[in-house]
Write a protein that holds these residues in place. Structure first.
Motif, PDB file in Angstrom:
ATOM      1  N   UNK A   1       0.571  -1.113   0.062  1.00  0.00           N
ATOM      2  CA  UNK A   1      -0.070  -0.105  -0.240  1.00  0.00           C
ATOM      3  C   UNK A   1       0.581   1.459  -0.070  1.00  0.00           C
ATOM      4  N   UNK A   2       0.242   2.384  -0.226  1.00  0.00           N
ATOM      5  CA  UNK A   2       1.029   3.930  -0.278  1.00  0.00           C
ATOM      6  C   UNK A   2       1.538   4.034   1.001  1.00  0.00           C
ATOM      7  N   UNK A   3       0.665   3.475   2.039  1.00  0.00           N
ATOM      8  CA  UNK A   3       1.362   3.733   3.617  1.00  0.00           C
ATOM      9  C   UNK A   3       2.151   3.043   4.103  1.00  0.00           C
ATOM     10  N   UNK A   4       2.542   1.772   3.738  1.00  0.00           N
ATOM     11  CA  UNK A   4       3.518   0.822   3.809  1.00  0.00           C
ATOM     12  C   UNK A   4       4.706   1.443   3.545  1.00  0.00           C
ATOM     13  N   UNK A   5       5.077   1.662   3.048  1.00  0.00           N
ATOM     14  CA  UNK A   5       6.580   2.647   3.265  1.00  0.00           C
ATOM     15  C   UNK A   5       7.685   2.985   4.743  1.00  0.00           C
ATOM     16  N   UNK A   6       6.128   3.594   4.854  1.00  0.00           N
ATOM     17  CA  UNK A   6       6.431   4.568   6.396  1.00  0.00           C
ATOM     18  C   UNK A   6       6.262   3.524   7.639  1.00  0.00           C
ATOM     19  N   UNK A   7       5.649   2.256   7.282  1.00  0.00           N
ATOM     20  CA  UNK A   7       5.674   1.455   8.446  1.00  0.00           C
ATOM     21  C   UNK A   7       6.157   0.686   9.279  1.00  0.00           C
ATOM     22  N   UNK A   8       6.482  -0.235  10.341  1.00  0.00           N
ATOM     23  CA  UNK A   8       7.855  -0.627  11.162  1.00  0.00           C
ATOM     24  C   UNK A   8       7.689  -2.061  10.282  1.00  0.00           C
ATOM     25  N   UNK A   9       9.023  -2.431   9.738  1.00  0.00           N
ATOM     26  CA  UNK A   9       9.259  -3.680   9.073  1.00  0.00           C
ATOM     27  C   UNK A   9       8.527  -4.982   9.882  1.00  0.00           C
ATOM     28  N   UNK A  10       8.546  -5.103  11.232  1.00  0.00           N
ATOM     29  CA  UNK A  10       7.134  -6.127  11.820  1.00  0.00           C
ATOM     30  C   UNK A  10       5.603  -6.135  10.973  1.00  0.00           C
ATOM     31  N   UNK A  11       5.425  -4.696  10.274  1.00  0.00           N
ATOM     32  CA  UNK A  11       3.854  -5.256  10.388  1.00  0.00           C
ATOM     33  C   UNK A  11       4.124  -4.784   8.612  1.00  0.00           C
ATOM     34  N   UNK A  12       4.641  -4.570   7.993  1.00  0.00           N
ATOM     35  CA  UNK A  12       4.690  -4.912   6.512  1.00  0.00           C
ATOM     36  C   UNK A  12       3.725  -5.726   5.971  1.00  0.00           C
TER      37      UNK A  12
END
Length: 139
Positions: free
Chosen positions: A38-49
């Motif tokens: 998702x577009x928001x995925x780049x800013x998420x913690x690795x454990x949540x991606x």
């Protein structure tokens, strides 16, 4: 006529739960997307991606069981009572607006009805009776 679906929230176990549901109901996932995609995925913690942003499993005549993983970085915490939504798939943008405005009257809007990053017209709210709803129209 809109279609009513059930949308479930899981504490990071959506993939396990939906593989189980698929083994019981049969069929194939109609859609599966991870947060990393998702577009928001780049800013998420690795454990949540790798967690599930959205999955759908068709069940019955036109209905679907759908779900997401609730992840801390999105600012939503899972508690008993908010682990489900009733999701209405509208047949038009106008029908989505009518249903959203009617059902949310006197309630609390969580996500205003708008075009979403995944290409749908989407909104979420709790009605005045505390029931969680999602309204979705796929373009």
């Amino acid at each position: 006529m809109p279609i009513l679906n059930t949308y479930l929230n899981f504490p990071g176990t959506t993939e396990e739960a939906f593989n189980f549901y698929k083994s019981v109901f049969g069929g194939e996932f109609s859609f599966i997307q991870r947060f990393k995609d998702t577009p928001e995925g780049a800013d998420m913690p690795e454990a949540e991606k790798e967690k599930i942003m959205h999955v759908g499993l068709p069940i019955g005549n036109g209905g679907s069981l759908m779900a997401t993983d609730v992840v801390p970085s999105q600012g939503f915490s899972l508690t008993p009572g908010n682990n489900y939504n009733l999701c209405i798939s509208a047949e038009s943008e106008e029908e989505a607006e009518k249903l959203f405005n009617g059902l949310s009257a006197g309630g609390t809007i969580a996500v205003p009805l708008a075009k979403a990053s995944w290409g749908s017209y989407f909104g979420m709210f709790n009605d005045k009776f505390g029931i969680s709803w999602m309204i979705n129209y796929d373009y």
